[in-house]
Design a protein around this motif. Sequence first.
Motif, PDB file in Angstrom:
ATOM      1  N   ALA A 118       0.828  -1.203   0.000  1.00  0.00           N
ATOM      2  CA  ALA A 118       0.000   0.000   0.000  1.00  0.00           C
ATOM      3  C   ALA A 118       0.863   1.255   0.000  1.00  0.00           C
ATOM      4  O   ALA A 118       0.564   2.247  -0.699  1.00  0.00           O
ATOM      5  N   SER A 176      -5.217   2.202  -0.336  1.00  0.00           N
ATOM      6  CA  SER A 176      -3.827   2.197   0.136  1.00  0.00           C
ATOM      7  C   SER A 176      -3.653   3.155   1.306  1.00  0.00           C
ATOM      8  O   SER A 176      -2.944   2.844   2.275  1.00  0.00           O
ATOM      9  N   THR A 203      -5.111   1.472   4.380  1.00  0.00           N
ATOM     10  CA  THR A 203      -4.235   0.404   4.876  1.00  0.00           C
ATOM     11  C   THR A 203      -3.051   0.977   5.643  1.00  0.00           C
ATOM     12  O   THR A 203      -2.681   0.480   6.717  1.00  0.00           O
TER      13      THR A 203
END
Length: 510
Positions: A221, A250, A253
């Motif tokens: 990510a 991303s 995360t």
Amino acid sequence: MSPGTNVVIALAISSIVIVVISFRNKLVYRQRRELHGCEVPPSLPQLDPVFGLDLILSRFTSLKADRRNVSLLEQFRRHGNTFQSITFGRTTFFTIEPRNLQSVLSTDFLSWGVEPMRLFAFEPFIGKGIMCSDGAFWEHSRALIKPTFARTQIADLHLDDFGVHVERLIDLIPKDGSTFDLQPLFARLALDSSTEFLFGESVQTLAPDLTPSSAESFLEAYDYGQSCVGRRIQLPKFNFLTTDSRFWKSCQTAHEFVDQQIQKALLVTSKQKQDVDGRSRYILAQELLRQTHNLLDIRHQLLNIFLPAHEAIGVAMTNIFFNLARHPRIYTKLRNEILVADLKARTLTFERLKSLKYLQFVINETFRLNPTIGTNTRMALKDTILPTGGGPSGHGTSPILVRKGDSVVFGFYGLHRMPNVFGDDVDVFRPERWEKLRPAHWSYLPFGGGFRVCPGQQLALTEIGYCLVRMVQAFERVENRDPTMEFVEHYKITTESKNGAKVAMVPSHL
């Protein structure tokens, strides 16, 4: 009068007002320029002199062709050390004149900022912090972070932990002469080391039979998010990346991973962990928790530090071995210096590493030839002046008047290839040039300069030197296995080797 007539009259008056204001601004600009003895630098040839759409297209063509730094260097060599262009009605000045860099980064620091350009691109990924803020908020971020990095002994205290990660990396390198890529290993080394320093606990992606899925997800990510931020900063605010679902995933995360690490740091009740010999270990998350209870602010500060900390060692080590693999003579010379010094892991302090001259030459030459940050940009927060570069030649010495909202791009890639500073063979990897080379401070800026100089540069240089020594001790030779000999750049926020460092390593028999 009819409504239609009123609209026509209003539009006509508005047009006249815009023309008058534009004329007045140009007149005032010319008067101020003449008052201060300023001249205009050369302009890039452009078909669209208002929005610069042709230049924007050319820029993205260079990005797609992996020639962002190279194409800018070619422009400096063609148009001189300072030139300008127009994009979206604003002037952008490009310069590699050391006096201009000194002014923007140091002596006229308050006239320039990054927040108007960076915040939109950076904030979804790393939040508002030291990398993308100005003024009071930047001072707040710097005040939170600086005390930890200001401790002179931090690099040496960190090496015991770092050495464990380096030994694990060496264990993972094939010993049978097979081809492999060092870049992913160095990325994992940077992740393990950075998480230990920032959070107090390494994610241990290099540990045998232990690769936590959360760490792998974070690294994936992080890599994608960084690439998107690099593209977002090149585009207007409303662009296709705004709706890129993978980018936003991303970001989520990355945030969840760091929040988990902060929660772990909160559980630590002791003020500082202690090594067996009583020395204190410095953990940035714990340091920040002592200064503020704002967990969102801490997440942002940690991510803002993680970005340069992670890239400094991962990208730099890849670039070093990219060059060493193509220059076996240099590797042999470096290895001889290290073997003669008879270094032990516990004696590799910051000062001991600095005393290895050829080691430092190799590191310096890599940062010169392949800087982690190829370019940097500042926006004028008020009307100001660049001290030199004005005049039609591109090498003029007249000052340049800069209006509020205009920007300046300085290219470290081009700066580090100035023949009058580094010699005529500036495109060649030759560490020996540093035997006599003493570039002025504003001519060589591997970690930036002035008030925004990288606070962790001592830590980064210590890690790089330590890792390089241990790897050279462990391997007699490094062989290039990449058919592409030249360095192909891949731009994210930093610039890394697109082809990694594909090599074979021959173990030492000592």
